[in-house]
Design an enzyme around this catalytic site. Structure first.
Site, PDB file in Angstrom:
ATOM      1  N   ASN A  80       3.938 145.510  19.513  1.00 21.80           N
ATOM      2  CA  ASN A  80       4.743 144.494  18.834  1.00 21.80           C
ATOM      3  C   ASN A  80       6.227 144.865  18.761  1.00 21.80           C
ATOM      4  O   ASN A  80       6.961 144.394  17.896  1.00 21.80           O
ATOM      5  CB  ASN A  80       4.147 144.166  17.460  1.00 21.80           C
ATOM      6  CG  ASN A  80       4.091 145.372  16.540  1.00 21.80           C
ATOM      7  OD1 ASN A  80       4.551 146.446  16.889  1.00 21.80           O
ATOM      8  ND2 ASN A  80       3.525 145.177  15.363  1.00 21.80           N
ATOM      9  N   HIS A  83       9.282 148.713  14.890  1.00 20.99           N
ATOM     10  CA  HIS A  83       8.846 149.152  13.572  1.00 20.99           C
ATOM     11  C   HIS A  83      10.011 148.985  12.621  1.00 20.99           C
ATOM     12  O   HIS A  83      11.165 149.174  13.023  1.00 20.99           O
ATOM     13  CB  HIS A  83       8.451 150.647  13.602  1.00 20.99           C
ATOM     14  CG  HIS A  83       8.339 151.259  12.236  1.00 20.99           C
ATOM     15  ND1 HIS A  83       7.188 151.177  11.495  1.00 20.99           N
ATOM     16  CD2 HIS A  83       9.258 151.901  11.455  1.00 20.99           C
ATOM     17  CE1 HIS A  83       7.392 151.772  10.317  1.00 20.99           C
ATOM     18  NE2 HIS A  83       8.639 152.214  10.271  1.00 20.99           N
ATOM     19  N   ARG A 103       9.612 139.965  17.067  1.00 19.65           N
ATOM     20  CA  ARG A 103       8.225 140.044  17.534  1.00 19.65           C
ATOM     21  C   ARG A 103       7.775 138.755  18.204  1.00 19.65           C
ATOM     22  O   ARG A 103       6.958 138.785  19.129  1.00 19.65           O
ATOM     23  CB  ARG A 103       7.322 140.438  16.375  1.00 19.65           C
ATOM     24  CG  ARG A 103       7.456 141.935  16.051  1.00 19.65           C
ATOM     25  CD  ARG A 103       6.826 142.299  14.756  1.00 19.65           C
ATOM     26  NE  ARG A 103       6.629 143.742  14.613  1.00 19.65           N
ATOM     27  CZ  ARG A 103       6.252 144.325  13.486  1.00 19.65           C
ATOM     28  NH1 ARG A 103       6.040 143.598  12.402  1.00 19.65           N
ATOM     29  NH2 ARG A 103       6.080 145.626  13.429  1.00 19.65           N
ATOM     30  N   THR A 162       3.613 141.162  11.658  1.00 18.50           N
ATOM     31  CA  THR A 162       3.043 142.276  12.435  1.00 18.50           C
ATOM     32  C   THR A 162       2.417 141.798  13.742  1.00 18.50           C
ATOM     33  O   THR A 162       2.615 142.400  14.791  1.00 18.50           O
ATOM     34  CB  THR A 162       1.980 143.002  11.575  1.00 18.50           C
ATOM     35  OG1 THR A 162       2.587 143.393  10.342  1.00 18.50           O
ATOM     36  CG2 THR A 162       1.427 144.220  12.284  1.00 18.50           C
ATOM     37  N   LYS A 191       9.827 150.256  20.014  1.00 16.44           N
ATOM     38  CA  LYS A 191       8.583 150.889  20.462  1.00 16.44           C
ATOM     39  C   LYS A 191       8.485 150.929  22.001  1.00 16.44           C
ATOM     40  O   LYS A 191       9.239 150.240  22.698  1.00 16.44           O
ATOM     41  CB  LYS A 191       7.395 150.118  19.865  1.00 16.44           C
ATOM     42  CG  LYS A 191       7.281 150.234  18.335  1.00 16.44           C
ATOM     43  CD  LYS A 191       6.004 149.539  17.840  1.00 16.44           C
ATOM     44  CE  LYS A 191       5.830 149.659  16.345  1.00 16.44           C
ATOM     45  NZ  LYS A 191       4.568 149.006  15.889  1.00 16.44           N
ATOM     46  N   TYR A 215       2.937 158.157  10.920  1.00 21.33           N
ATOM     47  CA  TYR A 215       2.097 157.029  10.490  1.00 21.33           C
ATOM     48  C   TYR A 215       0.984 157.449   9.525  1.00 21.33           C
ATOM     49  O   TYR A 215       0.006 156.735   9.383  1.00 21.33           O
ATOM     50  CB  TYR A 215       1.476 156.354  11.710  1.00 21.33           C
ATOM     51  CG  TYR A 215       2.309 155.242  12.333  1.00 21.33           C
ATOM     52  CD1 TYR A 215       2.876 154.223  11.556  1.00 21.33           C
ATOM     53  CD2 TYR A 215       2.486 155.171  13.716  1.00 21.33           C
ATOM     54  CE1 TYR A 215       3.606 153.190  12.138  1.00 21.33           C
ATOM     55  CE2 TYR A 215       3.214 154.131  14.300  1.00 21.33           C
ATOM     56  CZ  TYR A 215       3.771 153.149  13.499  1.00 21.33           C
ATOM     57  OH  TYR A 215       4.475 152.114  14.075  1.00 21.33           O
ATOM     58  N   ARG A 274      13.004 143.463   8.104  1.00 21.14           N
ATOM     59  CA  ARG A 274      11.621 142.953   8.140  1.00 21.14           C
ATOM     60  C   ARG A 274      11.614 141.468   8.535  1.00 21.14           C
ATOM     61  O   ARG A 274      10.744 141.019   9.278  1.00 21.14           O
ATOM     62  CB  ARG A 274      10.933 143.125   6.780  1.00 21.14           C
ATOM     63  CG  ARG A 274      10.760 144.562   6.309  1.00 21.14           C
ATOM     64  CD  ARG A 274       9.736 145.348   7.056  1.00 21.14           C
ATOM     65  NE  ARG A 274       8.459 144.692   7.175  1.00 21.14           N
ATOM     66  CZ  ARG A 274       7.365 145.260   7.707  1.00 21.14           C
ATOM     67  NH1 ARG A 274       7.408 146.514   8.140  1.00 21.14           N
ATOM     68  NH2 ARG A 274       6.240 144.602   7.815  1.00 21.14           N
ATOM     69  N   PHE A 308      -7.401 151.402  13.008  1.00 18.62           N
ATOM     70  CA  PHE A 308      -6.546 151.400  14.204  1.00 18.62           C
ATOM     71  C   PHE A 308      -5.604 152.611  14.265  1.00 18.62           C
ATOM     72  O   PHE A 308      -4.738 152.680  15.140  1.00 18.62           O
ATOM     73  CB  PHE A 308      -5.733 150.100  14.280  1.00 18.62           C
ATOM     74  CG  PHE A 308      -4.904 149.809  13.055  1.00 18.62           C
ATOM     75  CD1 PHE A 308      -3.627 150.361  12.902  1.00 18.62           C
ATOM     76  CD2 PHE A 308      -5.381 148.977  12.049  1.00 18.62           C
ATOM     77  CE1 PHE A 308      -2.872 150.102  11.777  1.00 18.62           C
ATOM     78  CE2 PHE A 308      -4.620 148.714  10.913  1.00 18.62           C
ATOM     79  CZ  PHE A 308      -3.362 149.279  10.782  1.00 18.62           C
ATOM     80  N   GLU A 333      11.431 157.980   6.183  1.00 19.87           N
ATOM     81  CA  GLU A 333      11.375 157.784   7.639  1.00 19.87           C
ATOM     82  C   GLU A 333      12.681 158.204   8.329  1.00 19.87           C
ATOM     83  O   GLU A 333      12.654 158.758   9.432  1.00 19.87           O
ATOM     84  CB  GLU A 333      11.048 156.320   7.945  1.00 19.87           C
ATOM     85  CG  GLU A 333       9.630 155.957   7.501  1.00 19.87           C
ATOM     86  CD  GLU A 333       9.243 154.505   7.785  1.00 19.87           C
ATOM     87  OE1 GLU A 333       8.095 154.145   7.495  1.00 19.87           O
ATOM     88  OE2 GLU A 333      10.092 153.734   8.296  1.00 19.87           O
TER      89      GLU A 333
END
Ligand code: IDP
Ligand code: MG
Length: 137
Positions: free
Chosen positions: A116, A119, A106, A95, A13, A53, A89, A61, A130
């Site tokens: 964070n 993704h 993270r 998160t 990100k 998203y 993950r 949010f 995706e």
């Protein structure tokens, strides 16, 4: 034995690209037996972020999230490996970086719940959607 490989999508990100963390994050994937099949740097529009998203469109949010993902350059990666979805993950961590375990991406690099750093697809099915979103030829 036939080991089942999976594909998953990772996004580095804007907060992590801005801090030049891309190589460090990629080395975590490689050390943990996730190969990087394809990678691409891009800067998406807010409309594209909103499409990506859209499963979060009812969340309070959502607008902030779409503004954020389109706020600067990102890097998208196709990762491949055994149980790649779950493994990615686990490597990412929770998160909210405050709740992420020691050693996770993270925990190491995340700034806040929105910034964070990464993704990762949450299922094999969403990984396909995706990957197609970013790499459809
Ligand atoms: P994930 O990235 O760990 O899969 P999701 O629940 O799918 O988390 O949320 C997508 C992204 O939306 C998160 O990575 C985070 O940046 C952002 N987000 C999630 N919950 C909140 C929140 O309560 N406030 C602000 N941003 C949030
Ligand atoms: Mg998610």
């Amino acid at each position: 034995m036939n080991n089942k490989k999976e594909l998953t999508l990772s996004i580095i990100k804007p907060d992590a690209i801005e801090r030049n963390l891309s190589e460090k994050i990629k080395s975590i994937f490689l050390k943990n037996k996730l190969s990087i099949l394809e990678t691409k740097k891009l800067h998406i529009s807010k409309d594209e972020a909103s499409e990506f998203y859209k499963i979060h469109q009812s969340k309070p949010f959502y607008d902030q999230l779409c503004n954020y993902l389109s706020s600067g350059p990102i890097e998208v990666l196709i990762l491949e490996g055994e149980n790649a979805v779950l493994k990615n993950r686990e490597l990412m961590g929770a998160t909210d970086p405050k709740n992420a375990k020691e050693g996770t991406i993270r925990k190491l690099y995340g700034i806040s719940i929105d910034k964070n750093s990464v993704h990762g697809s949450d299922s094999v099915e969403n990984a396909k959607i995706e990957i197609n979103f970013f790499f459809k030829k």
